[in-house]
Enzyme design. Structure first.
Site, PDB file in Angstrom:
ATOM      1  N   CYS A   1       5.955  -0.219   7.335  1.00 56.68           N
ATOM      2  CA  CYS A   1       5.575   0.908   6.484  1.00 56.68           C
ATOM      3  C   CYS A   1       6.777   1.307   5.642  1.00 56.68           C
ATOM      4  O   CYS A   1       7.894   1.357   6.151  1.00 56.68           O
ATOM      5  CB  CYS A   1       5.136   2.073   7.373  1.00 56.68           C
ATOM      6  SG  CYS A   1       4.678   3.558   6.460  1.00 56.68           S
ATOM      7  N   LEU A   2       6.539   1.584   4.362  1.00 59.19           N
ATOM      8  CA  LEU A   2       7.640   1.982   3.486  1.00 59.19           C
ATOM      9  C   LEU A   2       8.295   3.284   3.968  1.00 59.19           C
ATOM     10  O   LEU A   2       9.447   3.542   3.656  1.00 59.19           O
ATOM     11  CB  LEU A   2       7.141   2.145   2.041  1.00 59.19           C
ATOM     12  CG  LEU A   2       6.668   0.852   1.351  1.00 59.19           C
ATOM     13  CD1 LEU A   2       6.084   1.155  -0.019  1.00 59.19           C
ATOM     14  CD2 LEU A   2       7.796  -0.158   1.229  1.00 59.19           C
TER      15      LEU A   2
ATOM     16  N   HIS B   1      -2.242   7.720   6.874  1.00 61.82           N
ATOM     17  CA  HIS B   1      -1.255   8.588   6.211  1.00 61.82           C
ATOM     18  C   HIS B   1      -1.900   9.897   5.745  1.00 61.82           C
ATOM     19  O   HIS B   1      -1.262  10.946   5.740  1.00 61.82           O
ATOM     20  CB  HIS B   1      -0.652   7.884   4.987  1.00 61.82           C
ATOM     21  CG  HIS B   1       0.453   6.920   5.316  1.00 61.82           C
ATOM     22  ND1 HIS B   1       1.634   7.303   5.908  1.00 61.82           N
ATOM     23  CD2 HIS B   1       0.553   5.578   5.133  1.00 61.82           C
ATOM     24  CE1 HIS B   1       2.411   6.244   6.069  1.00 61.82           C
ATOM     25  NE2 HIS B   1       1.781   5.178   5.611  1.00 61.82           N
TER      26      HIS B   1
ATOM     27  N   GLY C   1       0.834  -1.198   0.000  1.00 58.53           N
ATOM     28  CA  GLY C   1       0.000   0.000   0.000  1.00 58.53           C
ATOM     29  C   GLY C   1       0.866   1.243   0.000  1.00 58.53           C
ATOM     30  O   GLY C   1       2.001   1.213   0.486  1.00 58.53           O
TER      31      GLY C   1
ATOM     32  N   HIS D   1      -4.441   1.589   7.693  1.00 55.08           N
ATOM     33  CA  HIS D   1      -3.055   2.070   7.789  1.00 55.08           C
ATOM     34  C   HIS D   1      -2.820   3.187   6.765  1.00 55.08           C
ATOM     35  O   HIS D   1      -2.282   4.242   7.097  1.00 55.08           O
ATOM     36  CB  HIS D   1      -2.100   0.888   7.545  1.00 55.08           C
ATOM     37  CG  HIS D   1      -0.649   1.271   7.446  1.00 55.08           C
ATOM     38  ND1 HIS D   1       0.309   0.816   8.328  1.00 55.08           N
ATOM     39  CD2 HIS D   1       0.021   2.073   6.566  1.00 55.08           C
ATOM     40  CE1 HIS D   1       1.484   1.324   7.995  1.00 55.08           C
ATOM     41  NE2 HIS D   1       1.341   2.085   6.925  1.00 55.08           N
ATOM     42  N   GLU D   2      -3.248   2.941   5.524  1.00 55.69           N
ATOM     43  CA  GLU D   2      -3.027   3.938   4.465  1.00 55.69           C
ATOM     44  C   GLU D   2      -3.837   5.205   4.722  1.00 55.69           C
ATOM     45  O   GLU D   2      -3.368   6.318   4.467  1.00 55.69           O
ATOM     46  CB  GLU D   2      -3.381   3.359   3.091  1.00 55.69           C
ATOM     47  CG  GLU D   2      -2.530   2.173   2.651  1.00 55.69           C
ATOM     48  CD  GLU D   2      -1.043   2.411   2.779  1.00 55.69           C
ATOM     49  OE1 GLU D   2      -0.599   3.559   2.585  1.00 55.69           O
ATOM     50  OE2 GLU D   2      -0.309   1.459   3.106  1.00 55.69           O
TER      51      GLU D   2
ATOM     52  N   GLN E   1       3.289   9.892   0.803  1.00 51.29           N
ATOM     53  CA  GLN E   1       4.563   9.179   0.973  1.00 51.29           C
ATOM     54  C   GLN E   1       5.539   9.466  -0.160  1.00 51.29           C
ATOM     55  O   GLN E   1       6.737   9.223  -0.032  1.00 51.29           O
ATOM     56  CB  GLN E   1       4.329   7.661   1.093  1.00 51.29           C
ATOM     57  CG  GLN E   1       3.621   7.280   2.389  1.00 51.29           C
ATOM     58  CD  GLN E   1       3.410   5.777   2.480  1.00 51.29           C
ATOM     59  OE1 GLN E   1       2.421   5.261   2.006  1.00 51.29           O
ATOM     60  NE2 GLN E   1       4.349   5.070   3.073  1.00 51.29           N
TER      61      GLN E   1
HETATM   62 ZN    ZN Z   1       2.575   3.277   5.677  1.00 53.76          ZN
END
Ligand code: ZN
Length: 174
Positions: free
Chosen positions: A94-95, A140, A46, A136-137, A51
Protein backbone atom coordinates in the site's frame (compact mmCIF):
# COMPACT_ATOMS: atom_id res chain seq x y z
CA UNK A 1 -3.08 18.28 -12.54
CA UNK A 2 -1.00 18.17 -9.42
CA UNK A 3 1.01 15.52 -7.65
CA UNK A 4 -0.14 15.37 -4.03
CA UNK A 5 1.59 14.09 -0.92
CA UNK A 6 0.51 10.59 0.02
CA UNK A 7 -0.22 10.16 3.74
CA UNK A 8 1.46 7.24 5.45
CA UNK A 9 0.59 5.20 8.50
CA UNK A 10 0.46 6.10 11.36
CA UNK A 11 -1.84 9.01 10.48
CA UNK A 12 -5.26 9.65 11.99
CA UNK A 13 -6.72 10.77 8.65
CA UNK A 14 -6.12 7.33 7.16
CA UNK A 15 -8.43 5.96 9.87
CA UNK A 16 -11.27 8.31 9.02
CA UNK A 17 -14.47 7.10 7.30
CA UNK A 18 -14.87 8.93 3.98
CA UNK A 19 -18.08 10.78 3.07
CA UNK A 20 -20.26 9.97 0.04
CA UNK A 21 -19.96 12.31 -2.94
CA UNK A 22 -23.23 14.15 -3.65
CA UNK A 23 -22.42 15.03 -7.24
CA UNK A 24 -19.52 14.37 -9.60
CA UNK A 25 -18.67 17.98 -10.49
CA UNK A 26 -15.60 19.82 -11.68
CA UNK A 27 -13.86 19.72 -8.30
CA UNK A 28 -14.36 15.95 -8.06
CA UNK A 29 -12.96 15.50 -11.57
CA UNK A 30 -9.98 17.66 -10.69
CA UNK A 31 -9.47 15.57 -7.56
CA UNK A 32 -9.60 12.35 -9.64
CA UNK A 33 -7.03 13.77 -12.10
CA UNK A 34 -4.70 14.69 -9.24
CA UNK A 35 -5.18 11.30 -7.63
CA UNK A 36 -4.33 9.50 -10.86
CA UNK A 37 -1.18 11.59 -11.40
CA UNK A 38 -0.13 11.00 -7.81
CA UNK A 39 -0.73 7.26 -8.17
CA UNK A 40 1.24 6.97 -11.43
CA UNK A 41 4.08 9.05 -9.97
CA UNK A 42 4.39 6.58 -7.08
CA UNK A 43 4.01 3.50 -9.32
CA UNK A 44 0.84 2.46 -7.51
CA UNK A 45 -2.10 0.59 -9.02
CA UNK A 46 -4.78 2.14 -6.82
CA UNK A 47 -5.38 5.18 -4.66
CA UNK A 48 -8.23 6.35 -2.45
CA UNK A 49 -8.89 10.08 -1.92
CA UNK A 50 -8.23 9.82 1.82
CA UNK A 51 -4.65 8.78 1.04
CA UNK A 52 -4.05 12.35 -0.09
CA UNK A 53 -6.08 13.65 2.84
CA UNK A 54 -9.49 14.11 1.18
CA UNK A 55 -12.26 12.19 3.00
CA UNK A 56 -14.44 11.53 -0.06
CA UNK A 57 -15.56 8.13 -1.31
CA UNK A 58 -13.45 8.24 -4.48
CA UNK A 59 -10.96 5.67 -5.80
CA UNK A 60 -8.74 5.64 -8.88
CA UNK A 61 -7.05 2.53 -10.22
CA UNK A 62 -4.99 1.27 -13.12
CA UNK A 63 -3.93 -2.35 -12.89
CA UNK A 64 -2.31 -2.32 -16.33
CA UNK A 65 1.34 -3.23 -15.95
CA UNK A 66 2.27 -1.85 -19.35
CA UNK A 67 2.85 1.83 -18.73
CA UNK A 68 2.41 2.74 -22.39
CA UNK A 69 -1.19 1.56 -22.48
CA UNK A 70 -2.85 3.28 -19.58
CA UNK A 71 -6.26 2.12 -18.47
CA UNK A 72 -7.41 4.45 -15.68
CA UNK A 73 -10.53 3.49 -13.74
CA UNK A 74 -12.55 5.80 -11.51
CA UNK A 75 -14.96 4.72 -8.78
CA UNK A 76 -17.15 7.22 -6.95
CA UNK A 77 -19.31 6.00 -4.02
CA UNK A 78 -18.50 2.33 -4.76
CA UNK A 79 -20.64 -0.34 -3.08
CA UNK A 80 -20.03 -4.08 -3.23
CA UNK A 81 -23.37 -5.64 -4.18
CA UNK A 82 -22.10 -9.20 -4.50
CA UNK A 83 -19.04 -11.23 -3.60
CA UNK A 84 -18.27 -14.91 -3.85
CA UNK A 85 -17.17 -17.32 -1.17
CA UNK A 86 -13.99 -18.42 -2.92
CA UNK A 87 -10.93 -16.80 -1.42
CA UNK A 88 -7.93 -15.44 -3.27
CA UNK A 89 -4.64 -14.65 -1.57
CA UNK A 90 -2.40 -11.89 -2.87
CA UNK A 91 0.70 -10.33 -1.45
CA UNK A 92 -0.53 -6.78 -0.89
CA UNK A 93 1.30 -3.54 -0.38
CA UNK A 94 0.00 0.00 0.00
CA UNK A 95 1.32 3.45 -0.86
CA UNK A 96 0.32 4.48 2.68
CA UNK A 97 2.25 1.58 4.24
CA UNK A 98 5.57 2.01 2.40
CA UNK A 99 7.91 -0.94 2.07
CA UNK A 100 5.60 -3.42 3.81
CA UNK A 101 3.94 -6.41 2.19
CA UNK A 102 1.73 -9.22 3.46
CA UNK A 103 -0.44 -12.01 2.11
CA UNK A 104 -4.10 -11.09 2.50
CA UNK A 105 -7.20 -13.25 1.85
CA UNK A 106 -10.17 -11.67 0.10
CA UNK A 107 -13.16 -12.92 -1.91
CA UNK A 108 -11.86 -13.76 -5.40
CA UNK A 109 -14.75 -12.05 -7.20
CA UNK A 110 -16.97 -9.10 -6.44
CA UNK A 111 -19.60 -7.01 -8.13
CA UNK A 112 -19.34 -3.26 -7.58
CA UNK A 113 -21.88 -0.53 -8.19
CA UNK A 114 -20.43 2.98 -8.54
CA UNK A 115 -20.45 6.26 -10.41
CA UNK A 116 -17.80 6.72 -13.09
CA UNK A 117 -15.75 9.82 -13.99
CA UNK A 118 -18.80 11.38 -15.64
CA UNK A 119 -21.12 10.60 -12.75
CA UNK A 120 -22.87 7.78 -14.62
CA UNK A 121 -24.00 4.74 -12.68
CA UNK A 122 -22.05 1.59 -13.54
CA UNK A 123 -21.78 -2.01 -12.40
CA UNK A 124 -18.53 -3.94 -12.72
CA UNK A 125 -17.92 -7.65 -12.18
CA UNK A 126 -14.34 -7.96 -11.00
CA UNK A 127 -12.15 -10.98 -10.42
CA UNK A 128 -8.51 -11.73 -9.70
CA UNK A 129 -6.18 -8.78 -9.16
CA UNK A 130 -8.91 -6.30 -10.08
CA UNK A 131 -11.24 -7.69 -7.39
CA UNK A 132 -8.47 -7.65 -4.78
CA UNK A 133 -7.45 -4.11 -5.67
CA UNK A 134 -11.03 -2.75 -5.52
CA UNK A 135 -11.56 -4.34 -2.10
CA UNK A 136 -8.24 -2.99 -0.83
CA UNK A 137 -9.11 0.53 -2.00
CA UNK A 138 -12.66 0.32 -0.65
CA UNK A 139 -11.24 -0.56 2.76
CA UNK A 140 -9.50 2.84 2.72
CA UNK A 141 -12.94 4.49 2.54
CA UNK A 142 -13.73 2.83 5.88
CA UNK A 143 -10.40 3.75 7.45
CA UNK A 144 -9.09 0.19 7.14
CA UNK A 145 -5.55 -0.72 6.04
CA UNK A 146 -4.39 -4.17 4.91
CA UNK A 147 -2.19 -4.48 8.00
CA UNK A 148 -5.41 -4.54 10.08
CA UNK A 149 -5.93 -8.13 8.85
CA UNK A 150 -2.62 -9.26 10.34
CA UNK A 151 -2.05 -10.51 13.87
CA UNK A 152 -1.78 -7.80 16.52
CA UNK A 153 1.93 -8.56 16.93
CA UNK A 154 2.75 -8.31 13.22
CA UNK A 155 0.74 -5.10 12.94
CA UNK A 156 2.47 -3.53 15.94
CA UNK A 157 5.90 -4.38 14.51
CA UNK A 158 5.01 -2.80 11.14
CA UNK A 159 3.61 0.37 12.72
CA UNK A 160 6.73 0.71 14.89
CA UNK A 161 8.93 0.40 11.79
CA UNK A 162 6.87 2.99 9.94
CA UNK A 163 6.97 5.40 12.88
CA UNK A 164 10.77 5.12 13.01
CA UNK A 165 11.05 5.70 9.24
CA UNK A 166 8.85 8.76 9.64
CA UNK A 167 10.93 10.22 12.47
CA UNK A 168 14.04 9.80 10.31
CA UNK A 169 12.50 11.39 7.24
CA UNK A 170 11.20 14.32 9.27
CA UNK A 171 14.56 14.96 10.91
CA UNK A 172 16.33 17.97 9.49
CA UNK A 173 20.07 18.33 9.55
CA UNK A 174 21.25 21.87 9.02
ZN1 ZN B 1 -3.75 1.09 0.06
Amino acid sequence: MTIKKILTEPNKLLRQISEPVLQVGESEKELMNDMLDTMYESNGIGLAAIQIGVPKRIIVMDINKDKDSKNPMYFVNPIIINKNKEILTYEEGCLSVPGQFAEIDRPSQCEVEYLDYNGDKKILKAKGLLATCIQHEMDHLEGILFIDYLSKLKKTIIIKKLSKQKEKSERIVV
